[in-house]
Design a protein around this motif. Sequence first.
Motif, mmCIF file in Angstrom:
data_model
loop_
_atom_site.group_PDB
_atom_site.id
_atom_site.type_symbol
_atom_site.label_atom_id
_atom_site.label_comp_id
_atom_site.label_asym_id
_atom_site.label_seq_id
_atom_site.Cartn_x
_atom_site.Cartn_y
_atom_site.Cartn_z
ATOM 1 N N ASP A 1 15.642 -0.079 -80.576
ATOM 2 C CA ASP A 1 16.756 -0.746 -79.434
ATOM 3 C C ASP A 1 16.452 -0.237 -78.186
ATOM 4 O O ASP A 1 16.475 -1.113 -77.610
ATOM 5 N N ILE A 2 15.750 0.748 -77.896
ATOM 6 C CA ILE A 2 15.282 1.097 -76.655
ATOM 7 C C ILE A 2 14.022 0.412 -76.293
ATOM 8 O O ILE A 2 13.933 -0.353 -75.000
ATOM 9 N N LEU A 3 13.133 0.039 -77.105
ATOM 10 C CA LEU A 3 11.809 -0.577 -76.856
ATOM 11 C C LEU A 3 12.066 -2.127 -76.535
ATOM 12 O O LEU A 3 11.494 -2.645 -75.527
ATOM 13 N N GLU A 4 13.115 -2.768 -77.093
ATOM 14 C CA GLU A 4 13.359 -4.135 -77.017
ATOM 15 C C GLU A 4 13.616 -4.253 -75.389
ATOM 16 O O GLU A 4 13.533 -5.559 -75.015
ATOM 17 N N ASP A 5 14.226 -3.483 -74.752
ATOM 18 C CA ASP A 5 14.812 -3.832 -73.327
ATOM 19 C C ASP A 5 13.760 -3.263 -72.595
ATOM 20 O O ASP A 5 14.112 -3.128 -71.180
ATOM 21 N N LEU A 6 12.583 -2.829 -72.773
ATOM 22 C CA LEU A 6 11.598 -2.390 -71.665
ATOM 23 C C LEU A 6 10.303 -3.117 -71.564
ATOM 24 O O LEU A 6 10.149 -3.842 -72.437
ATOM 25 N N GLU A 7 9.663 -2.911 -70.374
ATOM 26 C CA GLU A 7 8.401 -3.741 -70.129
ATOM 27 C C GLU A 7 7.372 -3.070 -70.890
ATOM 28 O O GLU A 7 7.348 -1.941 -71.386
ATOM 29 N N GLU A 8 6.223 -3.676 -71.229
ATOM 30 C CA GLU A 8 5.298 -3.255 -72.120
ATOM 31 C C GLU A 8 4.482 -1.947 -71.706
ATOM 32 O O GLU A 8 4.324 -1.261 -72.497
ATOM 33 N N PRO A 9 4.496 -1.427 -70.226
ATOM 34 C CA PRO A 9 4.066 -0.225 -69.895
ATOM 35 C C PRO A 9 4.793 0.923 -70.656
ATOM 36 O O PRO A 9 4.429 1.833 -71.076
ATOM 37 N N GLN A 10 6.335 0.609 -70.153
ATOM 38 C CA GLN A 10 7.069 1.575 -70.880
ATOM 39 C C GLN A 10 7.182 1.800 -72.320
ATOM 40 O O GLN A 10 7.206 2.839 -72.902
ATOM 41 N N GLN A 11 6.935 0.499 -72.949
ATOM 42 C CA GLN A 11 6.822 0.637 -74.312
ATOM 43 C C GLN A 11 5.612 1.423 -75.014
ATOM 44 O O GLN A 11 5.864 2.208 -75.728
ATOM 45 N N GLU A 12 4.579 1.450 -74.258
ATOM 46 C CA GLU A 12 3.402 2.173 -74.670
ATOM 47 C C GLU A 12 3.654 3.671 -74.411
ATOM 48 O O GLU A 12 2.939 4.257 -75.299
ATOM 49 N N ILE A 13 4.527 3.885 -73.469
ATOM 50 C CA ILE A 13 4.698 5.466 -73.277
ATOM 51 C C ILE A 13 5.342 6.077 -74.245
ATOM 52 O O ILE A 13 5.135 7.248 -74.754
ATOM 53 N N ILE A 14 6.377 5.188 -74.528
ATOM 54 C CA ILE A 14 7.315 5.666 -75.783
ATOM 55 C C ILE A 14 6.640 5.692 -77.142
ATOM 56 O O ILE A 14 6.921 6.665 -77.852
ATOM 57 N N LEU A 15 5.984 4.689 -77.466
ATOM 58 C CA LEU A 15 5.214 4.675 -78.638
ATOM 59 C C LEU A 15 4.087 5.640 -78.874
ATOM 60 O O LEU A 15 3.775 6.255 -79.766
ATOM 61 N N GLY A 16 3.411 6.031 -77.524
ATOM 62 C CA GLY A 16 2.515 7.270 -77.543
ATOM 63 C C GLY A 16 3.124 8.362 -77.839
ATOM 64 O O GLY A 16 2.192 9.385 -78.257
ATOM 65 N N ALA A 17 4.319 8.772 -77.667
ATOM 66 C CA ALA A 17 5.165 9.778 -77.824
ATOM 67 C C ALA A 17 5.590 10.065 -79.169
ATOM 68 O O ALA A 17 5.687 11.400 -79.658
ATOM 69 N N LEU A 18 5.499 8.911 -80.058
ATOM 70 C CA LEU A 18 5.809 9.354 -81.511
ATOM 71 C C LEU A 18 4.723 9.817 -82.482
ATOM 72 O O LEU A 18 3.549 9.515 -82.084
ATOM 73 N N GLU A 19 5.310 10.277 -83.410
ATOM 74 C CA GLU A 19 4.084 10.845 -84.574
ATOM 75 C C GLU A 19 3.667 9.517 -85.138
ATOM 76 O O GLU A 19 4.105 8.415 -85.086
ATOM 77 N N ILE A 20 2.575 9.777 -85.685
ATOM 78 C CA ILE A 20 1.679 8.449 -86.240
ATOM 79 C C ILE A 20 2.700 7.639 -87.319
ATOM 80 O O ILE A 20 2.761 6.307 -87.350
ATOM 81 N N ALA A 21 3.290 8.435 -88.228
ATOM 82 C CA ALA A 21 4.125 7.669 -89.086
ATOM 83 C C ALA A 21 5.266 7.060 -88.401
ATOM 84 O O ALA A 21 5.446 5.959 -89.006
ATOM 85 N N ASP A 22 5.927 7.749 -87.397
ATOM 86 C CA ASP A 22 7.180 7.025 -86.802
ATOM 87 C C ASP A 22 6.700 5.739 -85.962
ATOM 88 O O ASP A 22 7.311 4.872 -86.088
ATOM 89 N N ARG A 23 5.525 6.085 -85.438
ATOM 90 C CA ARG A 23 4.992 4.811 -84.770
ATOM 91 C C ARG A 23 4.637 3.579 -85.462
ATOM 92 O O ARG A 23 5.101 2.310 -85.142
ATOM 93 N N VAL A 24 4.158 3.996 -86.713
ATOM 94 C CA VAL A 24 3.734 2.783 -87.639
ATOM 95 C C VAL A 24 5.229 1.955 -88.128
ATOM 96 O O VAL A 24 5.206 0.941 -88.021
#
Length: 352
Positions: free
Chosen positions: A71-94
């Motif tokens: 829900d958070i990622l849907e409203d963000l630009e790609e640079p911010q999305q990459e920051i949040i995805l990079g903060a997740l553990e591998i299983a959660d990111r997948v």
Amino acid sequence: MEPLPAADIADLLEQISSAQRRDLLHLWSGEIDGEILSEIDESIREEVIENLPRKVLTDAVRELDTDDVVDILEDLEEPQQEIILGALEIADRVAVEQAMSYPENSAGRLMQRETVAAPEHWTVGEAIDYLRSAEVLPDQFYHVILVDPRMHPVGNVTLGRILSAKSETRMRDIAEEMFRTIRATEQESEVAYLFNQYHLISAPVVDGSDRLVGVITIDDAMNVLDEEHEEDILRLAGVGEGSLSDSWIETAKQRFPWLFVNLLTAILASGVISLFEGTIEKIVAVAVLIQTLVIGLTTDARWDARWNPQGARRSANGWGPVLVVIFALFMGVGSLTGGLAYVLQRFFGGLG
């Protein structure tokens, strides 16, 4: 602000100006957690994320379920999305990336990947032992989903039934009668309708092969329903999809066309009323008729209960009000008939 609930803190951040919000986040950013981040309105969420230190953002995102992260990622630009995805553990990111691969506004993006499932042949005792020994469980869940060997959902068992049943009871024997699965490609609006129509608390989500891929809970479905109702009201008012961050100039541009149409229709209506002013004055008698009927046919006991509750003397009007009502009825019907005849005569006479 620590004693305040997350929703109230989010409201506070939404109400203050951008400069005040930036200063507050600079002083208090260490207390922003995942729950607050998910409650913040999407129109200012990107601004808040940009002003958060990287460590604070990382810790906040890791606390969230996958559906809240999506829900958070849907409203963000790609640079911010990459920051949040990079903060997740591998299983959660997948899991989040798989959810983002589904169409926008679909059940696949609404669902959370964290589920509690058990084989349909298990007993209640085996299910309870599994729940007690599991290292990670969702913070909130309402059902244990029963699955067959191919991971196809076949039923739901509420936690209440599990706790009240004997340990040797088969799980499939206490499954709920109402059970529905939702396709991951189903539209969010259809999901909200199913929850509202069938009073669902949660429902498993399946892929194209009918395999369990997630679950949707009632809070997510009701959020969709609230958003749709809000959009409908805004469209009726001609406001459009405005946000808290819009300037007054942008808001005025959105509202001006609809307000201008309303002004034209009001002018047209006033012109029509002026043409039939005399007729309308005659029809006003109908309103008097209705009020007279209501007053005249009110029983004495009901009249005293409403208008004379403390009076020592009780009302006893007899036939007087009845005669008044009959007279008003004749006058009202006559006025109404005459008014309608006059309007029709003017209308068809003008056409001729």
